[in-house]
Design a protein around this motif. Structure first.
Motif, PDB file in Angstrom:
ATOM      1  N   THR A  85       3.503  -2.876  -2.292  1.00  0.00           N
ATOM      2  CA  THR A  85       3.761  -1.595  -1.647  1.00  0.00           C
ATOM      3  C   THR A  85       3.583  -1.762  -0.149  1.00  0.00           C
ATOM      4  O   THR A  85       2.491  -2.099   0.317  1.00  0.00           O
ATOM      5  CB  THR A  85       2.795  -0.517  -2.178  1.00  0.00           C
ATOM      6  N   ASN A  86       4.671  -1.573   0.582  1.00  0.00           N
ATOM      7  CA  ASN A  86       4.611  -1.641   2.039  1.00  0.00           C
ATOM      8  C   ASN A  86       4.479  -0.229   2.602  1.00  0.00           C
ATOM      9  O   ASN A  86       4.262   0.728   1.874  1.00  0.00           O
ATOM     10  CB  ASN A  86       5.865  -2.336   2.575  1.00  0.00           C
ATOM     11  N   ARG A  87       4.640  -0.082   3.906  1.00  0.00           N
ATOM     12  CA  ARG A  87       4.503   1.217   4.540  1.00  0.00           C
ATOM     13  C   ARG A  87       5.584   2.180   4.027  1.00  0.00           C
ATOM     14  O   ARG A  87       5.301   3.321   3.704  1.00  0.00           O
ATOM     15  CB  ARG A  87       4.610   1.059   6.063  1.00  0.00           C
ATOM     16  N   SER A  88       6.822   1.692   3.927  1.00  0.00           N
ATOM     17  CA  SER A  88       7.902   2.598   3.528  1.00  0.00           C
ATOM     18  C   SER A  88       8.748   2.071   2.371  1.00  0.00           C
ATOM     19  O   SER A  88       9.708   2.696   1.974  1.00  0.00           O
ATOM     20  CB  SER A  88       8.810   2.892   4.735  1.00  0.00           C
ATOM     21  N   THR A  89       8.386   0.904   1.833  1.00  0.00           N
ATOM     22  CA  THR A  89       9.136   0.356   0.694  1.00  0.00           C
ATOM     23  C   THR A  89       8.175  -0.137  -0.388  1.00  0.00           C
ATOM     24  O   THR A  89       7.011  -0.454  -0.106  1.00  0.00           O
ATOM     25  CB  THR A  89      10.022  -0.842   1.107  1.00  0.00           C
ATOM     26  N   GLN A  90       8.696  -0.202  -1.612  1.00  0.00           N
ATOM     27  CA  GLN A  90       7.872  -0.622  -2.751  1.00  0.00           C
ATOM     28  C   GLN A  90       8.724  -1.483  -3.686  1.00  0.00           C
ATOM     29  O   GLN A  90       9.879  -1.136  -3.960  1.00  0.00           O
ATOM     30  CB  GLN A  90       7.369   0.626  -3.476  1.00  0.00           C
ATOM     31  N   HIS A  91       8.123  -2.574  -4.172  1.00  0.00           N
ATOM     32  CA  HIS A  91       8.843  -3.509  -5.035  1.00  0.00           C
ATOM     33  C   HIS A  91       8.272  -3.491  -6.448  1.00  0.00           C
ATOM     34  O   HIS A  91       7.077  -3.614  -6.623  1.00  0.00           O
ATOM     35  CB  HIS A  91       8.756  -4.920  -4.456  1.00  0.00           C
ATOM     36  N   MET A 114      13.563  -1.435  -6.361  1.00  0.00           N
ATOM     37  CA  MET A 114      12.996  -1.221  -5.046  1.00  0.00           C
ATOM     38  C   MET A 114      13.128   0.258  -4.738  1.00  0.00           C
ATOM     39  O   MET A 114      14.179   0.857  -4.970  1.00  0.00           O
ATOM     40  CB  MET A 114      13.789  -2.059  -4.040  1.00  0.00           C
ATOM     41  N   THR A 115      12.031   0.820  -4.277  1.00  0.00           N
ATOM     42  CA  THR A 115      12.045   2.223  -3.867  1.00  0.00           C
ATOM     43  C   THR A 115      11.667   2.281  -2.387  1.00  0.00           C
ATOM     44  O   THR A 115      11.083   1.344  -1.842  1.00  0.00           O
ATOM     45  CB  THR A 115      11.064   3.068  -4.706  1.00  0.00           C
ATOM     46  N   ALA A 116      12.024   3.383  -1.736  1.00  0.00           N
ATOM     47  CA  ALA A 116      11.759   3.491  -0.303  1.00  0.00           C
ATOM     48  C   ALA A 116      11.740   4.942   0.127  1.00  0.00           C
ATOM     49  O   ALA A 116      12.323   5.808  -0.535  1.00  0.00           O
ATOM     50  CB  ALA A 116      12.825   2.734   0.497  1.00  0.00           C
ATOM     51  N   LEU A 117      11.042   5.193   1.203  1.00  0.00           N
ATOM     52  CA  LEU A 117      11.107   6.504   1.857  1.00  0.00           C
ATOM     53  C   LEU A 117      12.398   6.524   2.658  1.00  0.00           C
ATOM     54  O   LEU A 117      12.581   5.711   3.559  1.00  0.00           O
ATOM     55  CB  LEU A 117       9.897   6.690   2.783  1.00  0.00           C
ATOM     56  N   ARG A 118      13.287   7.447   2.300  1.00  0.00           N
ATOM     57  CA  ARG A 118      14.545   7.543   3.047  1.00  0.00           C
ATOM     58  C   ARG A 118      14.312   8.278   4.348  1.00  0.00           C
ATOM     59  O   ARG A 118      13.498   9.190   4.428  1.00  0.00           O
ATOM     60  CB  ARG A 118      15.594   8.299   2.233  1.00  0.00           C
ATOM     61  N   ARG A 119      15.038   7.898   5.397  1.00  0.00           N
ATOM     62  CA  ARG A 119      14.945   8.628   6.651  1.00  0.00           C
ATOM     63  C   ARG A 119      16.342   8.770   7.233  1.00  0.00           C
ATOM     64  O   ARG A 119      17.252   8.026   6.882  1.00  0.00           O
ATOM     65  CB  ARG A 119      13.987   7.919   7.623  1.00  0.00           C
ATOM     66  N   GLU A 120      16.498   9.735   8.106  1.00  0.00           N
ATOM     67  CA  GLU A 120      17.810   9.954   8.709  1.00  0.00           C
ATOM     68  C   GLU A 120      18.094   8.863   9.720  1.00  0.00           C
ATOM     69  O   GLU A 120      17.245   8.537  10.544  1.00  0.00           O
ATOM     70  CB  GLU A 120      17.859  11.334   9.383  1.00  0.00           C
ATOM     71  N   THR A 121      19.270   8.289   9.636  1.00  0.00           N
ATOM     72  CA  THR A 121      19.712   7.284  10.594  1.00  0.00           C
ATOM     73  C   THR A 121      21.190   7.526  10.862  1.00  0.00           C
ATOM     74  O   THR A 121      21.819   8.383  10.233  1.00  0.00           O
ATOM     75  CB  THR A 121      19.585   5.848  10.026  1.00  0.00           C
TER      76      THR A 121
ATOM     77  N   ASN B  66      14.526 -10.271  -4.214  1.00  0.00           N
ATOM     78  CA  ASN B  66      14.078  -9.102  -3.460  1.00  0.00           C
ATOM     79  C   ASN B  66      13.025  -9.559  -2.465  1.00  0.00           C
ATOM     80  O   ASN B  66      11.998 -10.127  -2.859  1.00  0.00           O
ATOM     81  CB  ASN B  66      13.458  -8.063  -4.406  1.00  0.00           C
ATOM     82  N   TYR B  67      13.300  -9.316  -1.194  1.00  0.00           N
ATOM     83  CA  TYR B  67      12.377  -9.755  -0.138  1.00  0.00           C
ATOM     84  C   TYR B  67      11.349  -8.657   0.094  1.00  0.00           C
ATOM     85  O   TYR B  67      11.655  -7.620   0.669  1.00  0.00           O
ATOM     86  CB  TYR B  67      13.151 -10.049   1.146  1.00  0.00           C
ATOM     87  N   ALA B  68      10.127  -8.898  -0.370  1.00  0.00           N
ATOM     88  CA  ALA B  68       9.086  -7.874  -0.273  1.00  0.00           C
ATOM     89  C   ALA B  68       8.444  -7.863   1.105  1.00  0.00           C
ATOM     90  O   ALA B  68       7.930  -6.841   1.558  1.00  0.00           O
ATOM     91  CB  ALA B  68       8.032  -8.108  -1.355  1.00  0.00           C
ATOM     92  N   SER B  69       8.464  -8.999   1.767  1.00  0.00           N
ATOM     93  CA  SER B  69       7.995  -9.091   3.159  1.00  0.00           C
ATOM     94  C   SER B  69       8.524 -10.400   3.725  1.00  0.00           C
ATOM     95  O   SER B  69       9.071 -11.219   2.994  1.00  0.00           O
ATOM     96  CB  SER B  69       6.465  -9.072   3.230  1.00  0.00           C
ATOM     97  N   ALA B  70       8.368 -10.595   5.022  1.00  0.00           N
ATOM     98  CA  ALA B  70       8.744 -11.883   5.599  1.00  0.00           C
ATOM     99  C   ALA B  70       7.826 -12.950   5.016  1.00  0.00           C
ATOM    100  O   ALA B  70       6.641 -12.701   4.798  1.00  0.00           O
ATOM    101  CB  ALA B  70       8.609 -11.830   7.117  1.00  0.00           C
ATOM    102  N   THR B  71       8.384 -14.131   4.747  1.00  0.00           N
ATOM    103  CA  THR B  71       7.564 -15.259   4.331  1.00  0.00           C
ATOM    104  C   THR B  71       6.867 -15.801   5.582  1.00  0.00           C
ATOM    105  O   THR B  71       7.511 -16.004   6.607  1.00  0.00           O
ATOM    106  CB  THR B  71       8.448 -16.362   3.700  1.00  0.00           C
ATOM    107  N   ALA B  72       5.552 -15.994   5.488  1.00  0.00           N
ATOM    108  CA  ALA B  72       4.814 -16.512   6.642  1.00  0.00           C
ATOM    109  C   ALA B  72       4.992 -18.023   6.739  1.00  0.00           C
ATOM    110  O   ALA B  72       5.253 -18.696   5.737  1.00  0.00           O
ATOM    111  CB  ALA B  72       3.333 -16.173   6.518  1.00  0.00           C
ATOM    112  N   GLU B  73       4.854 -18.557   7.935  1.00  0.00           N
ATOM    113  CA  GLU B  73       4.934 -20.000   8.138  1.00  0.00           C
ATOM    114  C   GLU B  73       3.845 -20.683   7.332  1.00  0.00           C
ATOM    115  O   GLU B  73       2.691 -20.237   7.348  1.00  0.00           O
ATOM    116  CB  GLU B  73       4.749 -20.301   9.631  1.00  0.00           C
TER     117      GLU B  73
END
Lengths: 279, 279
Positions: A85-91, A114-121, B66-73
């Motif tokens: 679970t990231n700030r705005s996405t979830q796997h 994958m789920t996410a908080l949608r925002r206007e862009t 599915n890329y959940a985050s950047a892979t760290a070095e």
């Protein structure tokens, strides 16, 4: 009031506090296909497990389901684990399981979501809805007597309907493009689960491209959700224009690329699948 | 003879007999992107874990990462588990893990893959290669000085190259279509791993459609492999024509549909991805 048959098919019970990611369901005879449930309803049920998980962040943006075998009639479990679970996405990682002949619990479907908080862009639609007649001006396909799940949908083929003659060994169609208007019958307001099922509403492209009634079945499907919950709600019980086209048929598999728009021309989801075929 | 940099990037060591599905690797500086490795090389590494698993049945037919985050070095582990093996197909669940700031082992990528025994069947290509000039007649893009992984590819844009002016707020492109010839530099015979990486070779469609240099990154990618190992081998060190087009840009995400052909016009893979973008 009786629950809609689709909502009945989606019903999942929590497996208990010792298995917080697991849900229990039963296959629906109303959505029965040939040797198992309609794959679209199984995919929708998997998504449903994510949607009703207490840890859910945001709304679905991507779902991939892999059909490892036909789901057998009867009970099944779905485990949907939010692995990151990231700030705005979830796997999410999912598994739909049933006991095999030896009584072992085995995967009949694997999936990721994958789920996410949608925002206007900024936004733009690069796949405008094709110019087709309105649903009321297209004859409803008569599919009664075929597989049970077909009775759950009102389908109106604009182009690329199911072949009437299975003479494909001699006669190829010029392409594998199908366009149809579809909605639930009884009508039901669109949501993430129902649009997921509709993404799998197409009969096998190989039957269209080469009209031979060969065995065929989806092995993997991906759905990208471009519509928000609010946009799906706005589409309501209107028809969805569903379009699919094959790209390559080879070595017993073909793929298909699909787009689904609401009646106002909003691209709701794009989808792709890989399908097994024989001969 | 020194190993090709791509093969160095793919190197995985068995984690040991107590973890038979787990492999250990290290990120490659040669394929570095902005904040992590080039996603295509990470996807290829995931597939590599499947390819070198002793239980492997057949060849890859589908892969979703599915890329959940950047892979760290640095070091990572990949666990590739064959959760279901049928007579001619096999289903894999994968996780690429690294320690987080707290030292906990967390998923930075989730994936599923499907392998199968290919067999000869009826075949047809419904997505012919577009009519484009030969690789030798297209100028090689000068990408030196940008991200390191770009130096690993010879890219020749037929259409839809990277914008030269970032004036997109005022000026939209008419479409989001890119076509380029691409091959490894140093040339390397095509295989399932390298064609997987090439399926992610496109710069973000949002930069083309609206030339603004906004942050963007792939969150999910699916590859369907239509080519057999023999067909890839036949393509050898030739160029691949890679084509991608966006379908919908909305709510901070866009999708892309892609096709990759060898020089003789064989459709090798089709691919789709969902990409995050800002603003």
């Amino acid at each position: 009031m009786t629950k809609h048959l689709f909502d009945q098919a989606l019903e999942l019970q929590a497996a208990g506090s010792d298995r917080p990611d697991t849900w229990l369901g039963t296959t629906s005879p109303a959505y029965w296909n040939m040797v198992g449930p309609f794959g679209g309803s199984t995919a929708a049920t998997a998504l449903q497990a994510v949607m009703q998980h207490p840890a859910l962040l945001g709304e679905p943006i991507a779902l991939t389901v892999n059909y490892a075998s036909a789901t057998a009639e009867g009970p099944f479990s779905i485990t949907a684990t939010p692995v990151r679970t990231n700030r705005s996405t979830q796997h999410w990682v999912l598994s739909l399981n049933q006991p095999n002949a030896k009584g072992e619990d085995v995967a009949v479907m694997t999936a990721t979501a994958m789920t996410a908080l949608r925002r206007e862009t900024w936004q733009v639609n690069d796949m405008p809805m094709p110019d087709v007649p309105a649903p009321k001006d297209v004859e409803r396909a008569r599919l009664a007597g075929a597989m049970e799940w077909l009775n759950r949908y009102d389908m109106r083929f604009v182009r690329g309907g199911i072949p009437r003659k299975w003479d494909g060994a001699d006669k190829l169609s010029p392409d594998s493009l199908t366009q149809l208007w579809v909605r639930d019958d009884v009508p039901r307001p669109l949501d993430f689960a129902s649009i997921t099922a509709m993404a799998d509403v197409f009969y096998p492209r190989v039957w269209l491209r080469r009209p031979l009634h060969v065995p065929a079945g989806t092995v993997s499907m991906t759905v990208y959700f471009h519509a928000s919950a609010a946009q799906l709600q706005q589409a309501g019980t209107g028809y969805v224009l569903a379009q699919a086209r094959g790209q390559a048929f080879r070595h017993g598999f073909f793929d298909q690329s699909a787009q689904l728009w609401d009646e106002s021309g909003t691209l709701l989801v794009t989808s792709h699948q890989l399908v097994y075929f024989k001969e």
